[in-house]
Design a protein around this motif. Structure first.
Motif, PDB file in Angstrom:
ATOM      1  N   MET A 234       0.537  -0.962   0.125  1.00 45.20           N
ATOM      2  CA  MET A 234      -0.166   0.178  -0.211  1.00 45.20           C
ATOM      3  C   MET A 234       0.675   1.366  -0.327  1.00 45.20           C
ATOM      4  SD  MET A 234      -4.029  -0.913   2.815  1.00 45.20           S
ATOM      5  CE  MET A 234      -1.966  -0.988   3.694  1.00 45.20           C
ATOM      6  N   LYS A 235       2.269   0.630   0.101  1.00 48.22           N
ATOM      7  CA  LYS A 235       3.360   2.491   0.375  1.00 48.22           C
ATOM      8  C   LYS A 235       3.145   2.706  -1.065  1.00 48.22           C
ATOM      9  CE  LYS A 235       5.963   2.422   4.092  1.00 48.22           C
ATOM     10  NZ  LYS A 235       7.274   2.280   4.314  1.00 48.22           N
ATOM     11  N   LYS A 236       3.184   4.279  -1.069  1.00 51.75           N
ATOM     12  CA  LYS A 236       3.625   5.620  -2.176  1.00 51.75           C
ATOM     13  C   LYS A 236       2.440   4.433  -3.157  1.00 51.75           C
ATOM     14  CE  LYS A 236       7.888   6.864  -1.758  1.00 51.75           C
ATOM     15  NZ  LYS A 236       8.944   5.301  -1.051  1.00 51.75           N
ATOM     16  N   VAL A 237       1.035   4.009  -3.066  1.00 48.16           N
ATOM     17  CA  VAL A 237      -0.158   4.315  -3.948  1.00 48.16           C
ATOM     18  C   VAL A 237      -1.038   5.014  -3.997  1.00 48.16           C
ATOM     19  CG1 VAL A 237      -2.642   2.422  -4.204  1.00 48.16           C
ATOM     20  CG2 VAL A 237       0.009   1.733  -3.620  1.00 48.16           C
ATOM     21  N   PHE A 250      -1.264   3.896   2.616  1.00 50.44           N
ATOM     22  CA  PHE A 250      -0.425   3.577   3.533  1.00 50.44           C
ATOM     23  C   PHE A 250      -0.653   4.452   4.247  1.00 50.44           C
ATOM     24  CE2 PHE A 250       3.086   2.907   6.445  1.00 50.44           C
ATOM     25  CZ  PHE A 250       3.154   1.460   6.637  1.00 50.44           C
ATOM     26  N   VAL A 251      -0.114   5.435   4.191  1.00 45.39           N
ATOM     27  CA  VAL A 251      -0.538   6.992   5.368  1.00 45.39           C
ATOM     28  C   VAL A 251      -2.214   6.459   5.656  1.00 45.39           C
ATOM     29  CG1 VAL A 251      -0.647   9.682   5.194  1.00 45.39           C
ATOM     30  CG2 VAL A 251       1.650   8.380   3.827  1.00 45.39           C
ATOM     31  N   ASP A 275      -8.635  -0.985   3.231  1.00 44.89           N
ATOM     32  CA  ASP A 275      -8.309  -1.306   1.652  1.00 44.89           C
ATOM     33  C   ASP A 275      -6.788  -2.096   0.830  1.00 44.89           C
ATOM     34  OD1 ASP A 275      -9.581   1.190   0.897  1.00 44.89           O
ATOM     35  OD2 ASP A 275      -8.741   2.936   1.352  1.00 44.89           O
ATOM     36  N   VAL A 276      -6.949  -2.524   1.308  1.00 50.30           N
ATOM     37  CA  VAL A 276      -5.519  -3.708   0.939  1.00 50.30           C
ATOM     38  C   VAL A 276      -6.012  -4.125  -0.808  1.00 50.30           C
ATOM     39  CG1 VAL A 276      -7.236  -6.402   1.637  1.00 50.30           C
ATOM     40  CG2 VAL A 276      -4.436  -5.798   1.494  1.00 50.30           C
ATOM     41  N   GLY A 277      -7.100  -3.860  -0.406  1.00 52.27           N
ATOM     42  CA  GLY A 277      -7.341  -4.471  -1.918  1.00 52.27           C
ATOM     43  C   GLY A 277      -7.382  -2.957  -3.245  1.00 52.27           C
ATOM     44  N   LYS A 278      -7.023  -2.138  -3.173  1.00 51.61           N
ATOM     45  CA  LYS A 278      -6.758  -1.112  -3.868  1.00 51.61           C
ATOM     46  C   LYS A 278      -5.205  -1.312  -4.435  1.00 51.61           C
ATOM     47  CE  LYS A 278      -9.478   2.710  -1.838  1.00 51.61           C
ATOM     48  NZ  LYS A 278      -8.817   4.014  -1.167  1.00 51.61           N
ATOM     49  N   PRO A 279      -3.727  -1.518  -3.888  1.00 59.50           N
ATOM     50  CA  PRO A 279      -3.073  -1.544  -4.692  1.00 59.50           C
ATOM     51  C   PRO A 279      -2.946  -2.630  -5.926  1.00 59.50           C
ATOM     52  CG  PRO A 279      -1.766  -1.750  -2.337  1.00 59.50           C
ATOM     53  CD  PRO A 279      -3.715  -1.879  -2.639  1.00 59.50           C
ATOM     54  N   PRO A 280      -3.517  -3.590  -5.775  1.00 61.42           N
ATOM     55  CA  PRO A 280      -3.967  -4.615  -7.203  1.00 61.42           C
ATOM     56  C   PRO A 280      -4.723  -4.222  -7.747  1.00 61.42           C
ATOM     57  CG  PRO A 280      -4.966  -5.437  -5.394  1.00 61.42           C
ATOM     58  CD  PRO A 280      -4.207  -4.229  -4.469  1.00 61.42           C
ATOM     59  N   THR A 281      -5.825  -3.169  -7.375  1.00 62.78           N
ATOM     60  CA  THR A 281      -7.176  -2.425  -8.962  1.00 62.78           C
ATOM     61  C   THR A 281      -6.616  -1.085  -8.617  1.00 62.78           C
ATOM     62  OG1 THR A 281      -8.229  -2.013  -6.559  1.00 62.78           O
ATOM     63  CG2 THR A 281      -8.817  -4.079  -7.026  1.00 62.78           C
TER      64      THR A 281
END
Ligand code: ATP
Ligand code: MG
Length: 443
Positions: A234-237, A250-251, A275-281
């Motif tokens: 999630m960092k830097k997404v 991440f923040v 929001d763990v599904g955010k990086p891959p979407t």
């Protein structure tokens, strides 16, 4: 320490019985640390020269929880006290368990403990702290420091990597620099610890005070990448700045964790994973950052993570529900009252509502949906939100319908009408069902 009442008094009585039996007995570990922090200790561990057999003889209720390591449980006043023989440990083989222990003097027992702040004794008769490891200074400096050579101590037992983070986050301390370096160098060795033990540390880190501090330390130490790579991702997404002026995913998640107050496991892990599904979407559409369907994907990912860490089905379901439903809160003002009542009547609703509140406060700050739901809750307070359905499948079978998806659709539609007040009794429900069937038959 006030030894005249409560658990402290019972611990004192246990120490006194040991002393009267000719043994030395000190309070040890966390309770001494808490006393020096001016906190009332919750449990008391007792360290003694008495052997497990001698402890067994002195007390009426004991459990040999780790007798071969010198650890006995003494039960007094319905409370458990760990009474352990002073010991030193020799030879660690699997990165977790000592291969042998030797009964020893108090000083050696202090030196086998993990961190200086956890390595002190308290003599309840002299009312004095006994500190062989410099724990007092480290409490003043607010530091977690390994006792002895940090590299060696983490080599012996990899669980200490996580324990360091857990104590630093809960106490609000920093980790001393050589201890910190040793953790960072070995973060990839955490897999020698069983998933169950990792799970238990995770629970303590995220449900107790300091969860956001622990979140940061897990990531900076490299442990997050090993245990929860999906969170590290999630960092830097980046997120759309109009909804998320606070920054990346991440923040944003860290801000939620800061707002937890004595959370249930479902709320704490719901915040962690929402929001763990955010990086891959992540996708840019028409110049905007979007995360389509990140909630259902996040729920799937959460399920996989929680299985991996051996959480129970019940715990997993509750957290997945938080993740899966967190975006639906944006639509509550548009829901028909029947749908809304069903949404509110779900078993997990109060935790999900709190998750929604801290989610908003950690981003755009608008609480209109939260306030709307609070008002609805008050309005519905007198009402039965889960009335018995006015008709069942049997009624529809009597009308010539066969069980199947269509029957389910009719029953759901009628139940929603019942919740909306459009259907008041069985007779009206049957009439409405006949209509609905006709509608469906027409296509
Ligand atoms: P909690 O609030 O979780 O009970 P605690 O400080 O009582 O925290 P425990 O895990 O119950 O910690 O352990 C009691 C004491 O035993 C610690 O304070 C520490 O001195 C010692 N100890 C526990 N686990 C380890 C370990 N893995 N390595 C070295 N010492 C340990
Ligand atoms: Mg304890």
């Amino acid at each position: 320490m006030d030894l005249k009442q409560g658990t402290a008094k019972t611990a004192f009585d246990i120490a006194e019985r040991l002393r009267d039996g000719g043994h030395t007995a000190y309070f040890a570990g966390g309770c001494v640390r808490d006393f020096l922090r001016k906190q009332i200790p919750q449990d008391f561990d007792i360290a003694t020269t008495a052997t497990p057999d001698q402890v067994e003889k002195l007390f009426s209720k004991t459990v040999p929880v780790g007798k071969q390591f010198g650890v006995m449980l003494v039960i007094e006043n319905q409370k458990n006290f760990e009474v352990a023989t002073f010991r030193s440990e020799g030879g660690y083989q699997d990165g977790r368990h000592p291969t042998q222990v030797k009964f020893s003097a108090p000083e050696e027992d202090a030196l086998r403990r993990d961190f200086t702040v956890n390595g002190m004794f308290y003599d309840p008769f002299a009312q004095k702290v006994i500190d062989y490891v410099g724990g007092k200074e480290d409490i003043q400096r607010r530091l977690i420091r390994a006792i002895g050579d940090p590299a060696k101590r983490f080599e012996e037992d990899k669980l200490r990597l996580l324990r360091a983070i857990r104590f630093a986050s809960f106490l609000g301390y920093e980790i001393e620099s050589t201890t910190w370096q040793a953790i960072r160098q070995r973060s990839n060795e955490i897999h020698q610890v069983s998933p169950e033990r990792i799970r238990d540390e995770m629970i303590k880190i995220f449900t107790r005070p300091g969860a956001a501090h622990g979140f940061g330390l897990l990531s900076e130490s490299g442990l997050m990448k090993e245990i929860l790579p999906e969170i590290e991702a999630m960092k830097k997404v980046d997120q759309s700045p109009d909804y998320h002026p606070e920054g990346d995913v991440f923040v944003h998640t860290k801000l939620l964790l800061e707002k937890l107050k004595e959370p249930s496991l479902a709320l704490a892990l719901g915040a962690l994973f929402h929001d763990v599904g955010k990086p891959p979407t992540y996708a840019i559409r028409e110049g905007r950052i979007t995360f389509y369907e990140h909630a259902p994907l996040g729920a799937k990912m959460t399920e996989e993570i929680m299985r991996r860490l051996r959480f129970s089905n019940q715990e997993t379901d509750a957290v997945c529900s938080c993740v899966e439903n967190h975006m639906k809160f944006a639509d509550v003002q548009k829901m028909r009252s029947g749908k809304l009542k069903q949404f509110i009547a779900r078993p997990n609703f109060s935790e999900e509502l709190e998750l929604h509140r801290i989610d908003c406060l950690s981003s755009h700050g608008k609480l209109d949906n939260y306030v709307f739901l609070k008002n609805k809750l008050a309005e519905y307070a007198e009402e039965d939100l889960k009335p018995k359905p006015a008709i069942t499948g049997h009624d529809l079978m009597a009308l010539g319908m066969k069980p199947g998806p269509k029957m389910k659709q009719v029953l759901e539609a009628i139940y929603e009408m019942q919740l909306e007040g459009a259907v008041k009794d069985r007779e009206q429900a049957l009439a409405a069902a006949k209509n609905k069937i006709k509608q469906l038959d027409k296509g």
